[in-house]
Scaffold this motif. Structure first.
Motif, PDB file in Angstrom:
ATOM      1  N   LEU A  36       0.836  -1.164  -0.049  1.00  0.00           N
ATOM      2  CA  LEU A  36       0.108  -0.175  -0.111  1.00  0.00           C
ATOM      3  C   LEU A  36       0.963   1.250  -0.032  1.00  0.00           C
ATOM      4  N   GLU A  37       1.738   1.098   0.939  1.00  0.00           N
ATOM      5  CA  GLU A  37       2.765   2.483   0.968  1.00  0.00           C
ATOM      6  C   GLU A  37       3.478   2.504  -0.667  1.00  0.00           C
ATOM      7  N   ALA A  38       3.958   1.474  -1.131  1.00  0.00           N
ATOM      8  CA  ALA A  38       4.445   1.667  -2.407  1.00  0.00           C
ATOM      9  C   ALA A  38       3.525   2.072  -3.524  1.00  0.00           C
ATOM     10  N   GLN A  39       2.506   1.682  -3.394  1.00  0.00           N
ATOM     11  CA  GLN A  39       1.283   2.214  -4.196  1.00  0.00           C
ATOM     12  C   GLN A  39       1.037   3.715  -4.203  1.00  0.00           C
ATOM     13  N   GLN A  40       1.073   4.056  -2.859  1.00  0.00           N
ATOM     14  CA  GLN A  40       0.738   5.468  -2.683  1.00  0.00           C
ATOM     15  C   GLN A  40       2.085   6.400  -3.009  1.00  0.00           C
ATOM     16  N   ALA A  41       3.071   5.864  -2.843  1.00  0.00           N
ATOM     17  CA  ALA A  41       4.366   6.567  -3.559  1.00  0.00           C
ATOM     18  C   ALA A  41       4.048   6.757  -5.155  1.00  0.00           C
ATOM     19  N   ALA A  42       3.782   5.487  -5.735  1.00  0.00           N
ATOM     20  CA  ALA A  42       3.812   5.771  -7.191  1.00  0.00           C
ATOM     21  C   ALA A  42       2.350   6.466  -7.541  1.00  0.00           C
ATOM     22  N   GLN A  43       1.579   6.774  -6.829  1.00  0.00           N
ATOM     23  CA  GLN A  43       0.584   7.437  -7.322  1.00  0.00           C
ATOM     24  C   GLN A  43       0.868   8.930  -7.025  1.00  0.00           C
ATOM     25  N   ARG A  44       1.656   9.297  -6.134  1.00  0.00           N
ATOM     26  CA  ARG A  44       2.104  10.434  -6.025  1.00  0.00           C
ATOM     27  C   ARG A  44       3.051  11.129  -7.018  1.00  0.00           C
ATOM     28  N   ILE A  45       3.859  10.085  -7.651  1.00  0.00           N
ATOM     29  CA  ILE A  45       4.622  10.396  -8.973  1.00  0.00           C
ATOM     30  C   ILE A  45       3.711  10.672 -10.162  1.00  0.00           C
ATOM     31  N   LYS A  46       2.664   9.780 -10.217  1.00  0.00           N
ATOM     32  CA  LYS A  46       1.693   9.816 -11.237  1.00  0.00           C
ATOM     33  C   LYS A  46       1.051  11.090 -11.186  1.00  0.00           C
ATOM     34  N   ASN A  47       0.522  11.611  -9.861  1.00  0.00           N
ATOM     35  CA  ASN A  47      -0.132  12.878 -10.054  1.00  0.00           C
ATOM     36  C   ASN A  47       0.774  14.140 -10.398  1.00  0.00           C
ATOM     37  N   VAL A  48       2.081  13.984  -9.946  1.00  0.00           N
ATOM     38  CA  VAL A  48       2.908  15.208 -10.607  1.00  0.00           C
ATOM     39  C   VAL A  48       3.016  15.103 -12.003  1.00  0.00           C
ATOM     40  N   GLU A  49       3.092  13.697 -12.493  1.00  0.00           N
ATOM     41  CA  GLU A  49       3.193  13.891 -14.197  1.00  0.00           C
ATOM     42  C   GLU A  49       1.853  14.315 -14.656  1.00  0.00           C
ATOM     43  N   ILE A  50       0.806  14.097 -14.066  1.00  0.00           N
ATOM     44  CA  ILE A  50      -0.461  14.644 -14.725  1.00  0.00           C
ATOM     45  C   ILE A  50      -0.479  16.101 -14.500  1.00  0.00           C
ATOM     46  N   VAL A  75      14.358  15.659  -6.814  1.00  0.00           N
ATOM     47  CA  VAL A  75      14.540  15.046  -5.984  1.00  0.00           C
ATOM     48  C   VAL A  75      13.256  14.563  -4.989  1.00  0.00           C
ATOM     49  N   TYR A  76      12.237  15.147  -5.334  1.00  0.00           N
ATOM     50  CA  TYR A  76      10.872  14.466  -5.072  1.00  0.00           C
ATOM     51  C   TYR A  76      10.598  13.316  -5.987  1.00  0.00           C
ATOM     52  N   LEU A  77      11.080  13.209  -7.096  1.00  0.00           N
ATOM     53  CA  LEU A  77      11.004  11.716  -7.718  1.00  0.00           C
ATOM     54  C   LEU A  77      11.679  10.828  -7.054  1.00  0.00           C
ATOM     55  N   ASP A  78      13.094  11.090  -6.665  1.00  0.00           N
ATOM     56  CA  ASP A  78      14.113  10.008  -6.240  1.00  0.00           C
ATOM     57  C   ASP A  78      13.564   9.773  -4.699  1.00  0.00           C
ATOM     58  N   LYS A  79      12.716  10.489  -4.024  1.00  0.00           N
ATOM     59  CA  LYS A  79      12.419  10.266  -2.845  1.00  0.00           C
ATOM     60  C   LYS A  79      11.502   9.216  -2.850  1.00  0.00           C
ATOM     61  N   ASN A  80      10.316   9.348  -3.825  1.00  0.00           N
ATOM     62  CA  ASN A  80       9.272   8.437  -4.047  1.00  0.00           C
ATOM     63  C   ASN A  80       9.681   7.133  -4.463  1.00  0.00           C
ATOM     64  N   LEU A  81      10.570   7.131  -5.420  1.00  0.00           N
ATOM     65  CA  LEU A  81      11.361   5.788  -6.032  1.00  0.00           C
ATOM     66  C   LEU A  81      11.873   5.165  -4.994  1.00  0.00           C
ATOM     67  N   THR A  82      12.725   5.759  -4.409  1.00  0.00           N
ATOM     68  CA  THR A  82      13.087   5.040  -2.917  1.00  0.00           C
ATOM     69  C   THR A  82      12.420   4.333  -1.881  1.00  0.00           C
ATOM     70  N   ILE A  83      11.270   5.051  -1.848  1.00  0.00           N
ATOM     71  CA  ILE A  83       9.934   4.464  -1.220  1.00  0.00           C
ATOM     72  C   ILE A  83       9.576   3.068  -1.787  1.00  0.00           C
ATOM     73  N   ILE A  84       9.406   3.224  -3.041  1.00  0.00           N
ATOM     74  CA  ILE A  84       8.779   2.359  -3.822  1.00  0.00           C
ATOM     75  C   ILE A  84       9.833   1.255  -3.800  1.00  0.00           C
ATOM     76  N   LYS A  85      11.019   1.371  -3.742  1.00  0.00           N
ATOM     77  CA  LYS A  85      11.912   0.370  -3.911  1.00  0.00           C
ATOM     78  C   LYS A  85      11.978  -0.482  -2.390  1.00  0.00           C
ATOM     79  N   ILE A  86      11.885   0.225  -1.426  1.00  0.00           N
ATOM     80  CA  ILE A  86      12.329  -0.224  -0.047  1.00  0.00           C
ATOM     81  C   ILE A  86      11.057  -0.916   0.479  1.00  0.00           C
ATOM     82  N   LYS A  87       9.900  -0.485   0.065  1.00  0.00           N
ATOM     83  CA  LYS A  87       8.745  -1.381   0.293  1.00  0.00           C
ATOM     84  C   LYS A  87       8.423  -2.374  -0.548  1.00  0.00           C
TER      85      LYS A  87
END
Length: 427
Positions: A36-50, A75-87
């Protein structure tokens, strides 16, 4: 007392059982929670893209941003990609112990797959059937997200080899260690001094060019008017002083001043502060004053005509400087960007409100009227009230529309936090 002591072991056992059940429940929910936390980080990246990159990949090619703004999004992208990787690593480790078969997780994995495939942090797609069958280790080939240079170029992200295991700790720790190591090298001081000298030279060039842009047109106007324009104009006009007034406003001003002078003579006589004057003497004084005013307004008309040509020469000199200083313009633009983006969000919002209120605010019509009348007088044009009021009724409205469009279109992307501060200050 003895009964109270006897109840303590029972309470401890009950508390231990409750903690054990809570831990067990938390442990069993670990896969779903991590996913769920990985999905939320991916959704945040997707929202910035949109919202900011037209539903495209977060990269300099997808958006028209400056280097400082792009580094913020990187930096915002790297932070969320790191969360996805860890989760995802946590999800993989927990699935080795806990068997889960939940179709709802497939929807979450679809969002995660879209992001990790787009940014190349995974080489093998997650198999959907693996969640519905026997638990298998989830193999994820992550990229070195945070091991990038200080330029924050998103194209530097590279997938790691399939044999490389995903670490539990974020790679930002390694990046920090590498930065400390780089600062301790013998070349660190030399590199720092070199960057400092480059920055110092750029600042000097920007300030010098800004001073030139201001001083040169002013000097050109003040020097060309007495030494070039006025001699040519006097030779053309000669001794012909028939056309004293350049426009009707000057004539009205002269008549009004002459009328005040005449009334002043009569007022002094009525107060007995001056000896009685005959009508011939009064007419002679008025005639002398009229000659004096004629010379004064003749020079004023000549000055207004010469201002037009002197302004054109100043504009020409300004254009030549702009045409021959492309490198200095780029340095000045970079210098101004550094100053603007270095301001806090509150300072940005304050300057925007101050600027808009001066030019399109409630009290701006009075300022526009004074400015337009001053320009008309400088150029020797009649101050037509209808033209001035029509300009005030249209131009500030157009300017206000441009400000609002700029705030809506660009400020929301360049500095979202400044936009939020601006809305709060306006309210």
């Amino acid at each position: 007392m003895k009964n109270s002591l006897a109840k303590i072991p029972a309470l401890l056992r009950q508390r231990f059982k409750q903690n054990l059940r809570s831990f067990n429940h938390w442990f069993l929910d670990t896969p779903e929670r991590a996913l769920l936390e990985a999905q939320q980080a991916a959704q945040r990246i997707k929202n910035v893209e949109i919202e900011h990159f037209g539903n495209k990949k977060i990269s300099p090619e997808s958006g028209n941003y400056t280097e400082n703004v792009m580094s913020y999004w990187q930096v915002y992208l790297d932070k969320n990609l790191t969360i996805i990787k860890i989760k995802l690593a946590e999800f993989q480790l927990s699935r080795r112990i806990i068997n889960i078969s939940n179709p709802i997780l497939l929807e979450k994995l679809k969002v995660i797959d879209e992001i990790i495939e787009k940014y190349a942090i995974k080489d093998k797609v997650i198999s959907n059937s693996a969640l519905l069958s026997t638990p298998q280790p989830l193999k994820i080939n992550a990229s070195e997200i945070n091991k990038q240079s200080d330029s924050y170029d998103i194209n530097d992200i590279r997938p790691t080899p399939p044999s490389e295991d995903t670490g539990v700790f974020p790679s930002s720790i390694g990046k920090t260690v590498n930065k400390i190591r780089a600062n301790l090298t013998p070349q660190a001081e030399e590199e720092f001094m070199r960057n400092y000298r480059i920055s110092q030279n750029r600042t000097k060039i920007a300030l010098r060019f800004l001073i030139i842009l201001i001083i040169v047109p002013i000097l050109t106007h003040n020097l060309s008017k007495p030494f070039i324009v006025n001699p040519i104009l006097e030779r053309i006009r000669g001794d012909n002083k028939i056309q004293i007034f350049l426009n009707s406003d000057m004539e009205k001003e002269a008549l009004h001043e002459l009328h005040i002078f005449e009334q002043g003579l009569r007022f002094e006589y009525l107060l007995n502060q001056a000896p009685p004057l005959s009508s011939e003497v009064i007419q002679e004084k008025i005639k002398d004053k009229a000659r004096e005013m004629a010379d004064e307004f003749y020079l004023k008309s000549s000055s207004a005509i010469s201002n037009v040509f002197a302004d054109l020469i100043s504009l020409l000199s300004f254009s030549i400087i702009i045409a021959l200083s492309k490198r200095e313009i780029m340095i000045l633009k970079s210098f101004m960007d550094t100053i603007v983006y270095g301001l806090s969000d509150s300072a940005k919002a304050f300057l925007i409100i101050l600027f808009t209120d001066i030019f399109v605010g409630f009290h701006s019509p009075d300022g526009w009227e004074v400015l337009l009348e001053g320009i008309a007088e400088h150029l020797g044009l009649p101050g037509n009230r209808n033209v001035i009021f029509f300009f005030i009724a249209t131009f500030p409205v157009i300017l206000n529309t441009i400000f609002k469009y700029w705030i809506f279109r660009y400020l929301s992307r360049l500095s979202p936090s400044a936009l939020a501060t601006l809305k709060e200050m306006d309210e």
